[in-house]
Motif scaffolding. Structure first.
Motif, short mmCIF file in Angstrom:
data_model
loop_
_atom_site.label_atom_id
_atom_site.label_comp_id
_atom_site.label_asym_id
_atom_site.label_seq_id
_atom_site.Cartn_x
_atom_site.Cartn_y
_atom_site.Cartn_z
N LYS A 1 0.83 -1.21 0.00
CA LYS A 1 0.00 0.00 0.00
C LYS A 1 0.87 1.26 0.00
O LYS A 1 0.60 2.21 -0.74
N ARG A 2 1.92 1.26 0.81
CA ARG A 2 2.84 2.41 0.84
C ARG A 2 3.53 2.57 -0.52
O ARG A 2 3.66 3.68 -1.04
N ASN A 3 3.97 1.46 -1.09
CA ASN A 3 4.64 1.50 -2.40
C ASN A 3 3.70 1.98 -3.49
O ASN A 3 4.11 2.71 -4.39
N ALA A 4 2.46 1.55 -3.44
CA ALA A 4 1.48 1.97 -4.46
C ALA A 4 1.35 3.49 -4.46
O ALA A 4 1.36 4.12 -5.52
N ARG A 5 1.25 4.08 -3.28
CA ARG A 5 1.18 5.54 -3.18
C ARG A 5 2.44 6.18 -3.75
O ARG A 5 2.37 7.13 -4.52
N PHE B 1 4.59 5.00 -5.95
CA PHE B 1 4.75 4.81 -7.39
C PHE B 1 3.57 5.31 -8.21
O PHE B 1 3.57 5.20 -9.44
N GLY B 2 2.53 5.84 -7.54
CA GLY B 2 1.38 6.37 -8.25
C GLY B 2 0.52 5.29 -8.89
O GLY B 2 -0.06 5.49 -9.95
N ARG B 3 0.44 4.13 -8.24
CA ARG B 3 -0.38 3.01 -8.74
C ARG B 3 -1.52 2.75 -7.76
O ARG B 3 -1.47 3.16 -6.61
N THR B 4 -2.50 2.02 -8.23
CA THR B 4 -3.54 1.57 -7.31
C THR B 4 -2.99 0.44 -6.45
O THR B 4 -2.05 -0.27 -6.86
N PHE B 5 -3.58 0.24 -5.30
CA PHE B 5 -3.18 -0.86 -4.42
C PHE B 5 -3.38 -2.20 -5.13
O PHE B 5 -2.53 -3.08 -5.06
N ASP B 6 -4.51 -2.33 -5.81
CA ASP B 6 -4.79 -3.59 -6.52
C ASP B 6 -3.72 -3.91 -7.56
O ASP B 6 -3.25 -5.05 -7.66
N ASN B 7 -3.32 -2.91 -8.34
CA ASN B 7 -2.28 -3.14 -9.34
C ASN B 7 -0.94 -3.47 -8.68
O ASN B 7 -0.20 -4.32 -9.18
N GLU B 8 -0.63 -2.79 -7.60
CA GLU B 8 0.63 -3.07 -6.90
C GLU B 8 0.65 -4.51 -6.41
O GLU B 8 1.67 -5.20 -6.54
#
Length: 160
Positions: free
Chosen positions: A109-113, A115-122
């Motif tokens: 979740k932290r990485n998704a934020r 990298f500008g991705r959704t949590f689901d995609n991450e």
């Protein structure tokens, strides 16, 4: 199969199971060829220290079976190419258990934020990354082979 051992971050398990099915079919992997464990930060930090000698939680860890480790070693030494692990499109991996993948949803979740991705995609990207490691790919030891394969699969699977 996905085993959720954490409760802190809500995870869309049904959607991830559908994604696993798509990836397995694309890579021609048997249904029970690996397990994904969703772990707490504390669990994955312990495993990261024990198995990689690194402190703190990480997003994904892969634990290949002995057979997968042997194939990876052979591949690094130039043997075993084309016998299933690197042939990709033409190989059939049926009948093999590759290992386990551990993912920390809180780190994802932290990485998704970041990298500008959704949590689901991450989460999907981490699953794909873990599967490639189980198949013998190693971005720390190859010449970009894993990265090229992962990027191609991300495009095919519409992961950004």
């Amino acid at each position: 199969m996905i085993v959720n051992r954490q409760l802190r971050i809500p995870v869309p398990l049904r959607d991830l199971e559908k994604f696993l099915t798509r990836v397995r079919r694309r890579l021609r992997l048997q249904k029970d060829s690996f397990t994904v464990c969703l772990a707490t930060d504390a669990e994955i930090a312990r495993w990261n220290r024990a198995y990689r000698g690194k402190s703190g939680p990480t997003d994904v860890l892969s634990f290949p079976t002995n057979a997968a480790k042997t194939k990876r070693k052979q591949a690094r030494n130039g043997a075993g190419r084309g016998d299933g692990f690197f042939a990709g499109e033409t190989s059939n991996h049926s009948g093999k258990y590759f290992g386990d993948i551990a993912i920390a949803p809180a780190v994802a979740k932290r990485n998704a934020r970041r990298f500008g991705r959704t949590f689901d995609n991450e989460m999907r990207i981490l699953i794909l990354h873990g599967i490639l490691h189980l198949m013998g790919y190693d971005h720390e030891a190859d010449d970009g082979q894993m990265e090229r394969r992962e990027n191609r699969l991300r495009r095919e699977l519409k992961l950004t």
